[in-house]
Design a protein around this motif. Structure first.
Motif, PDB file in Angstrom:
ATOM      1  N   ILE A  20       0.840  -1.205   0.000  1.00  0.00           N
ATOM      2  CA  ILE A  20       0.000   0.000   0.000  1.00  0.00           C
ATOM      3  C   ILE A  20       0.873   1.251   0.000  1.00  0.00           C
ATOM      4  O   ILE A  20       0.610   2.220  -0.733  1.00  0.00           O
ATOM      5  N   LEU A  21       1.927   1.245   0.814  1.00  0.00           N
ATOM      6  CA  LEU A  21       2.839   2.393   0.839  1.00  0.00           C
ATOM      7  C   LEU A  21       3.537   2.559  -0.509  1.00  0.00           C
ATOM      8  O   LEU A  21       3.779   3.684  -0.953  1.00  0.00           O
ATOM      9  N   GLY A  22       3.859   1.447  -1.162  1.00  0.00           N
ATOM     10  CA  GLY A  22       4.439   1.527  -2.505  1.00  0.00           C
ATOM     11  C   GLY A  22       3.473   2.159  -3.492  1.00  0.00           C
ATOM     12  O   GLY A  22       3.870   2.951  -4.366  1.00  0.00           O
ATOM     13  N   LEU A  23       2.181   1.816  -3.362  1.00  0.00           N
ATOM     14  CA  LEU A  23       1.166   2.431  -4.225  1.00  0.00           C
ATOM     15  C   LEU A  23       1.078   3.932  -3.952  1.00  0.00           C
ATOM     16  O   LEU A  23       0.979   4.743  -4.892  1.00  0.00           O
ATOM     17  N   LEU A  24       1.124   4.315  -2.669  1.00  0.00           N
ATOM     18  CA  LEU A  24       1.091   5.741  -2.328  1.00  0.00           C
ATOM     19  C   LEU A  24       2.304   6.462  -2.890  1.00  0.00           C
ATOM     20  O   LEU A  24       2.195   7.595  -3.368  1.00  0.00           O
ATOM     21  N   PHE A  49       7.784  -2.031  -6.940  1.00  0.00           N
ATOM     22  CA  PHE A  49       7.062  -3.252  -7.275  1.00  0.00           C
ATOM     23  C   PHE A  49       7.883  -4.158  -8.191  1.00  0.00           C
ATOM     24  O   PHE A  49       7.912  -5.372  -8.005  1.00  0.00           O
ATOM     25  N   LEU A  50       8.548  -3.567  -9.169  1.00  0.00           N
ATOM     26  CA  LEU A  50       9.347  -4.365 -10.091  1.00  0.00           C
ATOM     27  C   LEU A  50      10.567  -4.959  -9.381  1.00  0.00           C
ATOM     28  O   LEU A  50      10.938  -6.117  -9.617  1.00  0.00           O
ATOM     29  N   GLY A  51      11.202  -4.151  -8.507  1.00  0.00           N
ATOM     30  CA  GLY A  51      12.331  -4.665  -7.743  1.00  0.00           C
ATOM     31  C   GLY A  51      11.913  -5.825  -6.848  1.00  0.00           C
ATOM     32  O   GLY A  51      12.605  -6.850  -6.760  1.00  0.00           O
ATOM     33  N   TYR A  52      10.784  -5.667  -6.186  1.00  0.00           N
ATOM     34  CA  TYR A  52      10.250  -6.721  -5.318  1.00  0.00           C
ATOM     35  C   TYR A  52       9.884  -7.956  -6.134  1.00  0.00           C
ATOM     36  O   TYR A  52      10.160  -9.101  -5.727  1.00  0.00           O
ATOM     37  N   LEU A  53       9.275  -7.750  -7.287  1.00  0.00           N
ATOM     38  CA  LEU A  53       8.839  -8.857  -8.142  1.00  0.00           C
ATOM     39  C   LEU A  53      10.031  -9.705  -8.583  1.00  0.00           C
ATOM     40  O   LEU A  53       9.967 -10.940  -8.589  1.00  0.00           O
ATOM     41  N   PRO A  64      -0.093  -7.326  -7.636  1.00  0.00           N
ATOM     42  CA  PRO A  64       0.000  -5.908  -7.273  1.00  0.00           C
ATOM     43  C   PRO A  64       0.731  -5.064  -8.319  1.00  0.00           C
ATOM     44  O   PRO A  64       0.355  -3.910  -8.557  1.00  0.00           O
ATOM     45  N   THR A  65       1.745  -5.627  -8.965  1.00  0.00           N
ATOM     46  CA  THR A  65       2.458  -4.881 -10.006  1.00  0.00           C
ATOM     47  C   THR A  65       1.520  -4.563 -11.165  1.00  0.00           C
ATOM     48  O   THR A  65       1.503  -3.433 -11.678  1.00  0.00           O
ATOM     49  N   LEU A  66       0.739  -5.549 -11.577  1.00  0.00           N
ATOM     50  CA  LEU A  66      -0.225  -5.317 -12.660  1.00  0.00           C
ATOM     51  C   LEU A  66      -1.286  -4.305 -12.239  1.00  0.00           C
ATOM     52  O   LEU A  66      -1.713  -3.463 -13.042  1.00  0.00           O
ATOM     53  N   ILE A  67      -1.708  -4.377 -10.981  1.00  0.00           N
ATOM     54  CA  ILE A  67      -2.710  -3.421 -10.480  1.00  0.00           C
ATOM     55  C   ILE A  67      -2.161  -2.000 -10.512  1.00  0.00           C
ATOM     56  O   ILE A  67      -2.865  -1.053 -10.893  1.00  0.00           O
ATOM     57  N   VAL A  68      -0.900  -1.834 -10.126  1.00  0.00           N
ATOM     58  CA  VAL A  68      -0.299  -0.493 -10.131  1.00  0.00           C
ATOM     59  C   VAL A  68      -0.210   0.052 -11.552  1.00  0.00           C
ATOM     60  O   VAL A  68      -0.540   1.214 -11.808  1.00  0.00           O
ATOM     61  N   PHE A  69       0.240  -0.775 -12.480  1.00  0.00           N
ATOM     62  CA  PHE A  69       0.284  -0.332 -13.881  1.00  0.00           C
ATOM     63  C   PHE A  69      -1.115   0.051 -14.359  1.00  0.00           C
ATOM     64  O   PHE A  69      -1.302   1.085 -15.018  1.00  0.00           O
ATOM     65  N   GLY A  70      -2.120  -0.773 -14.028  1.00  0.00           N
ATOM     66  CA  GLY A  70      -3.491  -0.463 -14.421  1.00  0.00           C
ATOM     67  C   GLY A  70      -3.998   0.818 -13.779  1.00  0.00           C
ATOM     68  O   GLY A  70      -4.718   1.607 -14.421  1.00  0.00           O
TER      69      GLY A  70
END
Length: 555
Positions: free
Chosen positions: A156-160, A172-176, A196-202
């Motif tokens: 969530i903090l990454g999304l923020l 997200f990419l580093g974590y992935l 979550p990575t796909l959700i962030v891109f979307g």
């Protein structure tokens, strides 16, 4: 923890964040907060190239009790800023490095001449980095401690962070990429990594479409992406001229990482020169050869450090976006010394990356948790480096703050790699460099705030006491654009489209007393109306400001 917070309060008190005026680009990031607080509306200026949602909401929360002000917004940045060294401490404490080296790393982050000045603005650099660092801390805690709550808090903090700047996608990419090195391609990788990575891109795609539908898409929103795509196209189509640009930007990045992480690099320099006699000789030759070549090249190109600008300038902290001649700044000898130190640091960083790669390739050397963290840090750094290097846009030193900060964390994490602890002279040298960084950061940032207070005192006098139209005043980049945007918003409820890129003011010939400007120096064809001396601490900071008036009205 308490020591870090107390020290930060002392630094903030010495520098003094008070002053209801913008700095650098933060007028553009503050105006959406003003619209949100006053009218409950989400309005962007044309200056935004980033998402800015989280930062707007954060600033609005701070402004709700007492109303909008730039002082309040600076305080909101200072609050977030303290989490950066604290978060880095958490990351570095988990490494096998000695406690003394960890604290040197924390101080290298906190005293950084990029970090301190940016903390006293409402630019996006500090809010983004604070959220990114805390996100990485929570993701690591969640994975290694098996806590789903920590893991999802980190996401969530990454999304923020991504909705401060799009580059938050690097988290997200580093974590992935890193997660499989901890526990393989299991269900957790799919659920907490890929999805979550796909959700962030979307979410980023949906956000842009929403801005278009609302007529709020800033003119500069896609500028960086377009210039990055243009460089990638040049590379793919084998336009070899682009290689020189890539080499130059890579050198610039390496020099700045080398300089700002130098306090830590001093401590691990001995360990980077280990190995057989042949290896030690080869590494020593590399350091001397690279340092001499890079320093000579920059000397020949007249690009001695600091040369990028926007935060660290030859005269202190900037930018000072006013008319007139800039101060001469640091003497050539001092700048050449900084250049050589930066080159040595850059050479050491290359050796550190080599050692990191070797450590990664030897599974028996580190525990799985160490290896996945190393990949996570390296992935975040690499993605931010790619965005900075593979781009035709101008490069400024503030873009390097996330790279420098995580590079310090990674250097500390690698400090144990060969069992060659630093000696007492290395700690003394590191302490001296840290003291210089801290003194420069505090003195130059303090001078920068004092200079801007003086500028806005002069501008307030012209506008409010002498009743001069803002359109007849060149008060510098921040004043000119702020006045234009506020006028547009008051008139139409929207900020101006196609913001003046340099904050130019069209001289108003109808104004009977002519055209005024705030300048760093006198100029021919203008009368000095007022001179205001500034009490500076750093010896190369601008010492005076001038109010100039054209000799002939309307010229």
């Amino acid at each position: 923890m308490a020591v870090v917070i107390l020290a930060w309060v002392v630094v903030a008190s010495v520098i003094n964040p008070v002053g209801n005026f913008p700095i650098n680009d933060d007028w553009a990031f503050a105006l959406p907060v003003k619209a949100m607080v006053q009218d409950g509306a989400f309005r962007l200026t044309d200056w935004q190239g980033m998402t800015l949602v989280t930062q707007t909401l954060w600033g609005s929360i701070f402004c709700l009790p007492g109303g909008f002000s730039f002082t309040t917004l600076r305080i909101s940045s200072l609050v977030l800023a303290v989490f950066i060294p604290l978060g880095c401490y958490r990351l570095m404490k988990a490494s096998p490095a000695r406690t003394a080296i960890v604290w040197i790393g924390v101080l290298a982050v906190a005293a950084n001449p990029l970090f301190v000045p940016l903390s006293f603005t409402f630019m996006t650099d500090i809010p983004f980095l604070a959220l990114a660092i805390i996100s990485i801390v929570m993701l690591i805690r969640g994975v290694e401690g098996g806590s789903n709550r920590d893991l999802w808090t980190g996401l969530i903090l990454g999304l923020l962070a991504t909705f401060v700047r799009q580059t938050g996608i690097a988290i997200f990419l580093g974590y992935l990429v890193a997660l499989p090195f901890h526990d393989g391609l299991r269900r957790r990788w799919f659920v907490t990594g890929l999805v979550p990575t796909l959700i962030v891109f979307g979410s980023l795609i949906a956000y842009k479409k929403m801005l278009i539908a609302l007529g709020q898409l800033p003119d500069l929103y896609d500028a960086q992406a377009v210039l990055t795509a243009a460089m990638i196209q040049s590379i793919v189509t084998l336009k070899f001229g682009v290689l020189r640009i890539l080499a130059w930007r890579t050198l610039v990045l390496l020099l700045h990482v080398g300089l700002f992480s130098f306090p830590v690099l001093i401590l691990i320099a001995r360990s980077l020169l280990r190995g057989t006699r042949t290896v030690r000789l080869a590494r020593a030759v590399w350091i001397v050869g690279f340092s001499a070549s890079a320093s000579y090249y920059l000397w020949r190109e007249r690009s001695l450090m600091p040369f990028l600008g926007n935060v660290v300038e030859a005269w202190g902290v900037g930018p000072v976006l006013l008319a007139g001649a800039s101060p001469a700044g640091m003497p050539v000898g001092l700048r050449l010394t900084l250049t050589v130190i930066s080159a040595v640091g850059g050479a050491l960083w290359v050796l550190l990356l080599v050692d990191a790669l070797l450590a990664f390739l030897r599974p028996g050397l580190d525990a799985p948790s160490r290896r996945w963290r190393l990949v996570f840090f390296a992935g975040f750094i690499a993605l931010n480096c790619a965005v900075t290097v593979v781009n035709y846009a101008p490069i400024y030193d503030r873009y390097l703050l996330p790279i420098v900060t995580m590079s310090i964390v990674m250097a500390v994490s690698m400090a144990h790699a060969n069992g060659s602890p630093p000696g007492r002279p290395a700690f003394v040298a590191s302490g001296v460099v840290l003291a210089i960084f801290l003194l420069f950061s505090v003195a130059a940032t303090r001078d920068y705030l004092v200079l801007n207070r003086a500028r806005w005192e002069l501008l307030t006098d012209l506008v409010e006491r002498q009743r001069v139209s803002p359109q007849s005043i060149d008060g510098g980049f921040e004043f000119n654009n702020l006045a234009s945007e506020l006028e547009s918003y008051q008139r139409s409820g929207q900020f101006a489209r196609k913001t003046r890129a340099r904050g130019q003011i069209a001289r108003d010939p109808s104004h009977g007393r002519g055209f005024y400007e705030i300048s760093l120096s006198p100029r021919a064809g203008a009368t000095i109306v007022r001179r205001l001396d500034v009490q500076v601490w750093f010896p190369y900071s601008p010492p005076s400001l001038f109010v100039l008036q054209d000799n002939a009205p309307g010229t």
